[in-house]
Design an enzyme around this catalytic site. Structure first.
Site, PDB file in Angstrom:
ATOM      1  N   GLU A 243       8.175   9.180  -3.952  1.00  0.00           N
ATOM      2  CA  GLU A 243       7.736   9.338  -2.556  1.00  0.00           C
ATOM      3  C   GLU A 243       6.647   8.306  -2.340  1.00  0.00           C
ATOM      4  O   GLU A 243       5.528   8.472  -2.840  1.00  0.00           O
ATOM      5  CB  GLU A 243       7.178  10.747  -2.321  1.00  0.00           C
ATOM      6  CG  GLU A 243       8.204  11.862  -2.413  1.00  0.00           C
ATOM      7  CD  GLU A 243       9.188  11.862  -1.258  1.00  0.00           C
ATOM      8  OE1 GLU A 243       9.068  11.015  -0.354  1.00  0.00           O
ATOM      9  OE2 GLU A 243      10.085  12.708  -1.276  1.00  0.00           O
ATOM     10  N   CYS A 277       0.810   9.310   4.578  1.00  0.00           N
ATOM     11  CA  CYS A 277       1.987   8.442   4.422  1.00  0.00           C
ATOM     12  C   CYS A 277       2.777   8.391   5.724  1.00  0.00           C
ATOM     13  O   CYS A 277       3.449   7.404   6.004  1.00  0.00           O
ATOM     14  CB  CYS A 277       2.850   8.921   3.266  1.00  0.00           C
ATOM     15  SG  CYS A 277       3.321  10.663   3.391  1.00  0.00           S
TER      16      CYS A 277
HETATM   17  P1  NDP Z   1      -1.512   5.347  -6.136  1.00  0.00           P
HETATM   18  O1  NDP Z   1      -0.165   4.725  -6.228  1.00  0.00           O
HETATM   19  O2  NDP Z   1      -2.688   4.510  -6.370  1.00  0.00           O
HETATM   20  O3  NDP Z   1      -1.633   6.583  -7.146  1.00  0.00           O
HETATM   21  C1  NDP Z   1      -0.710   7.659  -7.126  1.00  0.00           C
HETATM   22  C2  NDP Z   1      -0.824   8.415  -8.434  1.00  0.00           C
HETATM   23  O4  NDP Z   1      -0.344   7.592  -9.504  1.00  0.00           O
HETATM   24  C3  NDP Z   1      -2.263   8.773  -8.808  1.00  0.00           C
HETATM   25  O5  NDP Z   1      -2.276  10.025  -9.445  1.00  0.00           O
HETATM   26  C4  NDP Z   1      -2.611   7.664  -9.772  1.00  0.00           C
HETATM   27  O6  NDP Z   1      -3.654   8.004 -10.623  1.00  0.00           O
HETATM   28  C5  NDP Z   1      -1.320   7.518 -10.537  1.00  0.00           C
HETATM   29  N1  NDP Z   1      -1.159   6.263 -11.261  1.00  0.00           N
HETATM   30  C6  NDP Z   1      -1.825   5.096 -11.105  1.00  0.00           C
HETATM   31  N2  NDP Z   1      -1.335   4.169 -11.960  1.00  0.00           N
HETATM   32  C7  NDP Z   1      -0.340   4.746 -12.659  1.00  0.00           C
HETATM   33  C8  NDP Z   1       0.556   4.301 -13.683  1.00  0.00           C
HETATM   34  N3  NDP Z   1       0.549   3.061 -14.137  1.00  0.00           N
HETATM   35  N4  NDP Z   1       1.460   5.173 -14.172  1.00  0.00           N
HETATM   36  C9  NDP Z   1       1.516   6.436 -13.691  1.00  0.00           C
HETATM   37  N5  NDP Z   1       0.700   6.915 -12.740  1.00  0.00           N
HETATM   38  C10 NDP Z   1      -0.215   6.085 -12.213  1.00  0.00           C
HETATM   39  O7  NDP Z   1      -1.564   6.039  -4.692  1.00  0.00           O
HETATM   40  P2  NDP Z   1      -2.799   6.751  -4.007  1.00  0.00           P
HETATM   41  O8  NDP Z   1      -3.267   7.884  -4.847  1.00  0.00           O
HETATM   42  O9  NDP Z   1      -3.760   5.712  -3.579  1.00  0.00           O
HETATM   43  O10 NDP Z   1      -2.097   7.405  -2.724  1.00  0.00           O
HETATM   44  C11 NDP Z   1      -1.870   6.714  -1.555  1.00  0.00           C
HETATM   45  C12 NDP Z   1      -0.440   6.217  -1.472  1.00  0.00           C
HETATM   46  O11 NDP Z   1       0.461   7.303  -1.614  1.00  0.00           O
HETATM   47  C13 NDP Z   1      -0.123   5.587  -0.137  1.00  0.00           C
HETATM   48  O12 NDP Z   1       0.654   4.426  -0.340  1.00  0.00           O
HETATM   49  C14 NDP Z   1       0.706   6.639   0.561  1.00  0.00           C
HETATM   50  O13 NDP Z   1       1.578   6.145   1.548  1.00  0.00           O
HETATM   51  C15 NDP Z   1       1.450   7.237  -0.588  1.00  0.00           C
HETATM   52  N6  NDP Z   1       1.895   8.580  -0.251  1.00  0.00           N
HETATM   53  C16 NDP Z   1       3.226   8.812  -0.056  1.00  0.00           C
HETATM   54  C17 NDP Z   1       3.655  10.050   0.334  1.00  0.00           C
HETATM   55  C18 NDP Z   1       5.098  10.342   0.512  1.00  0.00           C
HETATM   56  O14 NDP Z   1       5.440  11.522   0.518  1.00  0.00           O
HETATM   57  N7  NDP Z   1       5.975   9.370   0.681  1.00  0.00           N
HETATM   58  C19 NDP Z   1       2.710  11.148   0.573  1.00  0.00           C
HETATM   59  C20 NDP Z   1       1.328  10.793   0.318  1.00  0.00           C
HETATM   60  C21 NDP Z   1       0.950   9.553  -0.081  1.00  0.00           C
HETATM   61  P3  NDP Z   1      -5.165   7.595 -10.209  1.00  0.00           P
HETATM   62  O15 NDP Z   1      -5.385   8.033  -8.793  1.00  0.00           O
HETATM   63  O16 NDP Z   1      -5.939   8.403 -11.160  1.00  0.00           O
HETATM   64  O17 NDP Z   1      -5.228   6.113 -10.380  1.00  0.00           O
END
Ligand code: NDP
Length: 525
Positions: A243, A277
Site C-alpha cells: 500500500e 495517502c
Molecule cells: P516509509 O516508506 O518511510 O516507511 C514505512 C515503513 O517502512 C516504516 O515502518 C519504516 O520504518 C519501514 N521501513 C523503512 N525502511 C525499510 C526497509 N528497508 N525495509 C523494511 N521496512 C522499512 O513511509 P512513511 O512511514 O514515511 O509513511 C508515509 C508514506 O506512506 C507515504 O508515501 C504515504 O502515501 C504512504 N501511505 C500509504 C498508504 C496506503 O494505504 N496506500 C496509507 C498511509 C501511508 P521507519 O519509519 O522506522 O523508518
C-alpha cells in the site's frame, strides 16, 4: 529540541510529540535475532489459533472492540501526542475506523471462512465434488507507517488474526507507542502474546522482518521503501501486499457547488496536515468556477485553527518531523519559482512549535512543478484550471500514482461516467478520503500506488491461501483419461469434444454417438 524519534547508540529509539518536541519514551530496538525469535514464537503459537473455531476468534475481536470503545479517549489522546493529529481526527479517522473494521470482521469472518462449494460444469467432471477452503498463511508480517499509526496497523492485524494468522508488527519508528497500545488492547481481549508481537525499530528492523521466516508481508509506506521491500521479498518469493503513496486528483466540474467543493478540498488537503495517502494533492477546477473556487478556499483557510492537536478546537496539527517539513517547503518554493500564485500560507509557523507549516493555497500550478508530480504529503492545496471534461480526465491520469481520485458534480451520472475513465483504486463522487472509513470498501491503488488490497472482503482474502479440495465420488472407477491411449480413444474424445462444444445440434448428436464407448474403454493401464 528533539523533534524526531531517532536511534540512539543503535539500540533505542526516542518517541517524541511532534507538536512540542517533548520526549514521550525511549524504547529498545529489536535486533535481527529478536525479530527472528519473535517470528519463531509466533510460528509455534499459530497452529493452535488456526485450530480455534472462527466463532471464538470473533469473540476475541468483540472483546477488543468493547475495550477500545471504553478506552477510546486514552487511545485518542496517545495518538494526538505521538502523531500530532487533532483530537477530533484521532477519534474519527483512527478509533472510529477501527471500531468499524472490527465490526466488519465480527460480522463477516465466519461466512468468509466457510467452505465454498465449487460446481463443475464440464460433463467429464460430473462425478466429482469440489470445495474451496480458505486457510491462514501462518505468520503475517506487518510494516506500517506513522501517518495512521493506529488504524492501518489495526485494520491489518484484525484481518490477519480473525482468519487464523499470527502477527508480527513493525510500526514506524515515529509512532511505536501507538502500536504498543494496540497490542495492549488485543492482549487484554484475550489474544495470546505470541500471536500479536510488536518489534520496535527503524528501517533495518523492517528489513530483518522481511528476512525472517514470515509467510506473508503487508507493507504500507512510500513508493521508494516499497520498491526496496518488493526486491527483498522477491528474492525469497515472499508474498506481499504493498500500500504505497498517492497523488490524488480532485476534479471540480462546471456544475459543482463551489461552497461544498471548496470545503471538501480544504478537508481533503489539510486533514492530518495533508499527511494522508488519500489527501487531495492536485485540484483541477473548471475555468468557469476557478476564481470563485480559489476565493472560497482562501477565505476558508483563513479560518482554520492550526496548533497542538490536544483539545477540540484545532483543525490542523504539526507535521510529523523536520524532514517532512523540508519536502513541503521545497515543493511550495519550486512551484512559486515556476510561476504558481501563492494565495495563502507558504511558510513555517515556528511560533507554534517545531513542525508547523501554514495551510497553503497555490493557484495556476502546472505539471512541470514538483508539487504536481511528486507526493508532497503536507498541508498544501495546489489548484489548476481546465476547460473540458476530457482535459480533466487527461490531467487526472497524468501521474505515476493511482491511489484515489474525486469528482465533484451535482450530476451523479456524469460523475460516475467520469469515474470509469480515471485510473485509480477508488474514485469518490462528492467526497474525499472517507472511503478509508468504509469497512466494506477495498483499499489499494493502481500504478505505483501499490499491489493488492486491504479492508473489506478483499482485505480478508489477502490474509488466506485458497485450497481447492476435490473428491471423486466413484472411487472404484478408473478415469477415462488415464493411460491406455489409441486411435479408438482419440476418435471417442473427438466425439466428446463435439458433444460439448460443436455449434450445430447435428454435430453434437454425432459426437455423442462417437463418444458413447468412452466409459467402457478397454486397453487401460
Ligand atoms: P516509509 O516508506 O518511510 O516507511 C514505512 C515503513 O517502512 C516504516 O515502518 C519504516 O520504518 C519501514 N521501513 C523503512 N525502511 C525499510 C526497509 N528497508 N525495509 C523494511 N521496512 C522499512 O513511509 P512513511 O512511514 O514515511 O509513511 C508515509 C508514506 O506512506 C507515504 O508515501 C504515504 O502515501 C504512504 N501511505 C500509504 C498508504 C496506503 O494505504 N496506500 C496509507 C498511509 C501511508 P521507519 O519509519 O522506522 O523508518
Amino acid at each position: 529540541m528533539a523533534t524526531e524519534a531517532r536511534v540512539v547508540g543503535n539500540s533505542t529509539i526516542v518517541s517524541t510529540n511532534p507538536a512540542t518536541g517533548e520526549v514521550l519514551a525511549e524504547l529498545a530496538c529489536a535486533s535481527s535475532s529478536d525479530v527472528q525469535a519473535a517470528v519463531l514464537r509466533a510460528k509455534q503459537a499459530q497452529p493452535a489459533w488456526e485450530a480455534t473455531p472462527p466463532r471464538e476468534r470473533v469473540a476475541v475481536l468483540r472483546r477488543f472492540q468493547r475495550l477500545l470503545c471504553e478506552q477510546r479517549d486514552q487511545v485518542a489522546d496517545l495518538i494526538c501526542r505521538e502523531a500530532g493529529k487533532p483530537a477530533v481526527e484521532a477519534l474519527t479517522t483512527e478509533v472510529l475506523v477501527i471500531l468499524d473494521a472490527a465490526e466488519f470482521c465480527i460480522h463477516n469472518a465466519h461466512d468468509f471462512l466457510r467452505e465454498e462449494p465449487l460446481p463443475h460444469a464440464n460433463l467429464a467432471m460430473k462425478t466429482k465434488r469440489g470445495k474451496l477452503l480458505r486457510e491462514p498463511f501462518g505468520v503475517i508480517g506487518i510494516i506500517s507507517p506513522w501517518n495512521y499509526p493506529f488504524s492501518i496497523a489495526a485494520t491489518e492485524t484484525l484481518g490477519a488474526l480473525v482468519t487464523g494468522n499470527a502477527v508480527v508488527l513493525k510500526p514506524s519508528e515515529f509512532t511505536p507507542l501507538i502500536a504498543l497500545e494496540l497490542q495492549r488492547l488485543l492482549l487484554a481481549a484475550g489474544v495470546n502474546p505470541d500471536l500479536m508481537q510488536v518489534v520496535i525499530g527503524e528501517g533495518p528492523t523492517g528489513a530483518a522482518l522481511i528476512e525472517s521466516p514470515i509467510d506473508k508481508l503487508i507493507f504500507t509506506g512510500s513508493v521508494a521503501t516499497g520498491k526496496r521491500v518488493a526486491e527483498a521479498a522477491a528474492r525469497k518469493l515472499l508474498p506481499v501486499v504493498l500500500e504505497l503513496g498517492g497523488k490524488d486528483p480532485m476534479i471540480v466540474l462546471d456544475d459543482a457547488d463551489v461552497e461544498i467543493a471548496s470545503s471538501g478540498a480544504l478537508w481533503g488537503a489539510f486533514m492530518n496536515a495533508g499527511q494522508t495517502c488519500l489527501s487531495v494533492e492536485r485540484c483541477y477546477v473548471h475555468r468557469s468556477l476557478y476564481e470563485n473556487f480559489l476565493e472560497a478556499c482562501s477565505n476558508k483557510i483563513a479560518k482554520l485553527r492550526v496548533g497542538n492537536g490536544i483539545g477540540s478546537e484545532v483543525e490542523v496539527g504539526p507535521l510529523i518531523h523536520e524532514r517532512q517539513l523540508r519536502i513541503v517547503d521545497e515543493h511550495v518554493r519550486d512551484a512559486v519559482i515556476h510561476g504558481a500564485r501563492l494565495l495563502q500560507g507558504g511558510k513555517r509557523l515556528t511560533e507554534l512549535g517545531p513542525n508547523f507549516y501554514a495551510p497553503t493555497l497555490l493557484a495556476d500550478v502546472t505539471r512541470d512543478m514538483r508539487i504536481i508530480r511528486e507526493e508532497t504529503f503536507g498541508p498544501v492545496l495546489p489548484v489548476a484550471p481546465f476547460d473540458t471534461d476530457d482535459e480533466a480526465i487527461r490531467l487526472a491520469n497524468d501521474s505515476d500514482f493511482g491511489l484515489a481520485a474525486s469528482v465533484w458534480t451535482t450530476n451523479r451520472r456524469r460523475g460516475e461516467a467520469m469515474a470509469k475513465q480515471i485510473k485509480a483504486g477508488t474514485v469518490m463522487i462528492n467526497d474525499v478520503i472517507s472511503c478509508f472509513g468504509i469497512a466494506e470498501a477495498p483499499h489499494g491503488g493502481f500504478k505505483l500506488s501499490g499491489i493488492g488490497r486491504t479492508h473489506g472482503k478483499m482485505g480478508l482474502a489477502e490474509m488466506v491461501q485458497v485450497k481447492n479440495v476435490d473428491t471423486d465420488l466413484l472411487p472404484g472407477m478408473p478415469k477415462v483419461w488415464w493411460f491406455g491411449y489409441g486411435e479408438q480413444f482419440r476418435q471417442q474424445m473427438n466425439g466428446f469434444i463435439d458433444l460439448l462444444f460443436a455449434r450445430s445440434w447435428g454435430k453434437k448428436l454425432k459426437g455423442a454417438l462417437r463418444s458413447a464407448g468412452l466409459l467402457r474403454r478397454g486397453n487401460r493401464i
